[in-house]
Design a protein around this motif. Structure first.
Motif, PDB file in Angstrom:
ATOM      1  N   CYS A  14       0.852  -1.177   0.000  1.00  0.00           N
ATOM      2  CA  CYS A  14       0.000   0.000   0.000  1.00  0.00           C
ATOM      3  C   CYS A  14       0.894   1.235   0.000  1.00  0.00           C
ATOM      4  N   LYS A  15       0.861   1.986  -1.100  1.00  0.00           N
ATOM      5  CA  LYS A  15       1.633   3.222  -1.213  1.00  0.00           C
ATOM      6  C   LYS A  15       0.701   4.328  -1.655  1.00  0.00           C
ATOM      7  N   TYR A  16       0.756   5.421  -0.947  1.00  0.00           N
ATOM      8  CA  TYR A  16      -0.062   6.587  -1.277  1.00  0.00           C
ATOM      9  C   TYR A  16      -1.538   6.220  -1.371  1.00  0.00           C
ATOM     10  N   GLY A  17      -1.978   5.261  -0.547  1.00  0.00           N
ATOM     11  CA  GLY A  17      -3.386   4.906  -0.501  1.00  0.00           C
ATOM     12  C   GLY A  17      -3.838   3.949  -1.576  1.00  0.00           C
ATOM     13  N   ARG A  18      -2.931   3.404  -2.389  1.00  0.00           N
ATOM     14  CA  ARG A  18      -3.312   2.505  -3.480  1.00  0.00           C
ATOM     15  C   ARG A  18      -2.388   1.293  -3.489  1.00  0.00           C
ATOM     16  N   SER A  19      -2.929   0.130  -3.870  1.00  0.00           N
ATOM     17  CA  SER A  19      -2.110  -1.080  -3.992  1.00  0.00           C
ATOM     18  C   SER A  19      -1.238  -0.981  -5.229  1.00  0.00           C
ATOM     19  N   VAL A  20       0.069  -1.128  -5.037  1.00  0.00           N
ATOM     20  CA  VAL A  20       1.015  -1.045  -6.153  1.00  0.00           C
ATOM     21  C   VAL A  20       2.067  -2.141  -6.003  1.00  0.00           C
ATOM     22  N   PRO A  21       2.621  -2.638  -7.122  1.00  0.00           N
ATOM     23  CA  PRO A  21       3.718  -3.606  -7.006  1.00  0.00           C
ATOM     24  C   PRO A  21       4.992  -2.904  -6.562  1.00  0.00           C
ATOM     25  N   VAL A  22       5.672  -3.490  -5.568  1.00  0.00           N
ATOM     26  CA  VAL A  22       6.917  -2.900  -5.083  1.00  0.00           C
ATOM     27  C   VAL A  22       8.129  -3.741  -5.460  1.00  0.00           C
ATOM     28  N   THR A  23       7.911  -4.973  -5.899  1.00  0.00           N
ATOM     29  CA  THR A  23       8.980  -5.786  -6.481  1.00  0.00           C
ATOM     30  C   THR A  23       8.431  -6.412  -7.755  1.00  0.00           C
ATOM     31  N   PRO A  24       9.262  -6.644  -8.740  1.00  0.00           N
ATOM     32  CA  PRO A  24       8.775  -7.205 -10.001  1.00  0.00           C
ATOM     33  C   PRO A  24       8.485  -8.700  -9.891  1.00  0.00           C
ATOM     34  N   GLU A  25       7.748  -9.210 -10.866  1.00  0.00           N
ATOM     35  CA  GLU A  25       7.544 -10.648 -10.993  1.00  0.00           C
ATOM     36  C   GLU A  25       8.901 -11.270 -11.298  1.00  0.00           C
ATOM     37  N   ARG A  26       9.202 -12.435 -10.702  1.00  0.00           N
ATOM     38  CA  ARG A  26      10.505 -13.079 -10.892  1.00  0.00           C
ATOM     39  C   ARG A  26      10.293 -14.527 -11.312  1.00  0.00           C
ATOM     40  N   GLN A  27      10.888 -14.913 -12.420  1.00  0.00           N
ATOM     41  CA  GLN A  27      10.631 -16.216 -13.025  1.00  0.00           C
ATOM     42  C   GLN A  27      11.412 -17.346 -12.358  1.00  0.00           C
ATOM     43  N   LEU A  28      10.700 -18.456 -12.096  1.00  0.00           N
ATOM     44  CA  LEU A  28      11.317 -19.673 -11.580  1.00  0.00           C
ATOM     45  C   LEU A  28      11.670 -20.624 -12.723  1.00  0.00           C
ATOM     46  N   PHE A  29      10.675 -20.968 -13.547  1.00  0.00           N
ATOM     47  CA  PHE A  29      10.863 -21.922 -14.638  1.00  0.00           C
ATOM     48  C   PHE A  29      10.081 -21.471 -15.864  1.00  0.00           C
ATOM     49  N   SER A  30      10.571 -21.854 -17.039  1.00  0.00           N
ATOM     50  CA  SER A  30       9.806 -21.622 -18.267  1.00  0.00           C
ATOM     51  C   SER A  30      10.041 -22.787 -19.223  1.00  0.00           C
ATOM     52  N   VAL A  31       9.007 -23.101 -20.004  1.00  0.00           N
ATOM     53  CA  VAL A  31       9.059 -24.189 -20.975  1.00  0.00           C
ATOM     54  C   VAL A  31       8.441 -23.673 -22.264  1.00  0.00           C
ATOM     55  N   ARG A  32       9.123 -23.897 -23.365  1.00  0.00           N
ATOM     56  CA  ARG A  32       8.602 -23.488 -24.667  1.00  0.00           C
ATOM     57  C   ARG A  32       8.554 -24.713 -25.575  1.00  0.00           C
ATOM     58  N   GLY A  33       7.354 -25.008 -26.097  1.00  0.00           N
ATOM     59  CA  GLY A  33       7.196 -26.093 -27.057  1.00  0.00           C
ATOM     60  C   GLY A  33       7.591 -27.455 -26.541  1.00  0.00           C
ATOM     61  N   GLY A  34       7.391 -27.704 -25.258  1.00  0.00           N
ATOM     62  CA  GLY A  34       7.705 -29.003 -24.707  1.00  0.00           C
ATOM     63  C   GLY A  34       9.138 -29.155 -24.245  1.00  0.00           C
ATOM     64  N   TYR A  35       9.974 -28.159 -24.476  1.00  0.00           N
ATOM     65  CA  TYR A  35      11.379 -28.249 -24.093  1.00  0.00           C
ATOM     66  C   TYR A  35      11.694 -27.190 -23.049  1.00  0.00           C
ATOM     67  N   PRO A  36      12.285 -27.577 -21.892  1.00  0.00           N
ATOM     68  CA  PRO A  36      12.637 -26.571 -20.895  1.00  0.00           C
ATOM     69  C   PRO A  36      13.649 -25.593 -21.465  1.00  0.00           C
ATOM     70  N   THR A  37      13.446 -24.326 -21.194  1.00  0.00           N
ATOM     71  CA  THR A  37      14.362 -23.316 -21.699  1.00  0.00           C
ATOM     72  C   THR A  37      15.399 -22.918 -20.664  1.00  0.00           C
ATOM     73  N   GLU A  38      15.083 -23.124 -19.383  1.00  0.00           N
ATOM     74  CA  GLU A  38      16.013 -22.739 -18.326  1.00  0.00           C
ATOM     75  C   GLU A  38      15.805 -23.621 -17.105  1.00  0.00           C
ATOM     76  N   HIS A  39      16.819 -23.694 -16.241  1.00  0.00           N
ATOM     77  CA  HIS A  39      16.715 -24.287 -14.905  1.00  0.00           C
ATOM     78  C   HIS A  39      16.124 -25.690 -14.922  1.00  0.00           C
ATOM     79  N   GLN A  40      16.866 -26.647 -15.459  1.00  0.00           N
ATOM     80  CA  GLN A  40      16.362 -27.998 -15.516  1.00  0.00           C
ATOM     81  C   GLN A  40      16.524 -28.746 -14.200  1.00  0.00           C
ATOM     82  N   GLY A  41      17.414 -28.303 -13.348  1.00  0.00           N
ATOM     83  CA  GLY A  41      17.636 -28.996 -12.081  1.00  0.00           C
ATOM     84  C   GLY A  41      16.918 -28.313 -10.930  1.00  0.00           C
ATOM     85  N   PHE A  42      17.311 -28.706  -9.723  1.00  0.00           N
ATOM     86  CA  PHE A  42      16.726 -28.096  -8.529  1.00  0.00           C
ATOM     87  C   PHE A  42      17.246 -26.679  -8.367  1.00  0.00           C
TER      88      PHE A  42
END
Length: 172
Positions: free
Chosen positions: A57-85
């Protein structure tokens, strides 16, 4: 005219900037997580699991204070990043977002809150699902590898009840 082209090129480059990668807090408890998500075998399909932006809550309104941060992504059935733990914050609720896209401009999104146990290992299963009764929906299960139990995925809580968020305009 050259300034217009230069400005357009800058906007194109900025629009293609990758999403920041998730990093857990350094001194807090952590769990381990890996992905077995599936975006089906089409080069147009995409699925990503991210830590949702932190809202305050900033200046009376809900606002994002940190950006969205990606854990995993998959494109076309193939992992693009972070295949392990990889490490994820544990011991307190975390809000996650699963977003998917498929051919014919189909999109799906699932937002939820969950909590990981410190020191535990998890696997994320799911992704885009198609079938005779389902057309491009997102499905997700997070399974504790040590116990085999599914993690509880709760719906996200409403906004922070900031003053301006509660205002309603008079109806004519």
């Amino acid at each position: 005219m050259k300034l217009l082209y230069a400005g357009s090129a800058l906007l194109l480059i900025a629009g293609c900037a990758p999403m920041p990668q998730y990093e857990p807090p350094a001194n807090g408890p952590q769990a381990q997580i890996r992905s077995e998500m599936d975006a089906l075998l089409s080069r147009h399909n995409y699925i990503a699991l991210s830590a949702a932006p932190t809202i305050a809550c900033k200046y009376g309104r809900s606002v994002p204070v940190t950006p969205e941060r990606q854990l995993f992504s998959v494109r076309g059935g193939y992992p693009t990043e972070h295949q392990g733990f990889r490490a994820i914050e544990a011991g307190k609720p975390i809000r996650l977002v699963l977003e998917g896209a498929a051919t014919a401009q189909r999109r799906c999104s699932v937002e939820f809150v969950t909590e990981f146990k410190p020191g535990a290992r998890y696997v994320v299963k799911g992704g885009i699902s198609d079938g005779p009764t389902v057309i491009s929906s997102c499905q997700i299960n997070i399974v504790d590898l040590d116990t085999g139990a599914r993690l509880v995925l709760a719906e996200q809580t409403p906004a922070n009840n900031c003053a301006l968020d509660r205002l309603s305009m008079p109806t004519p």
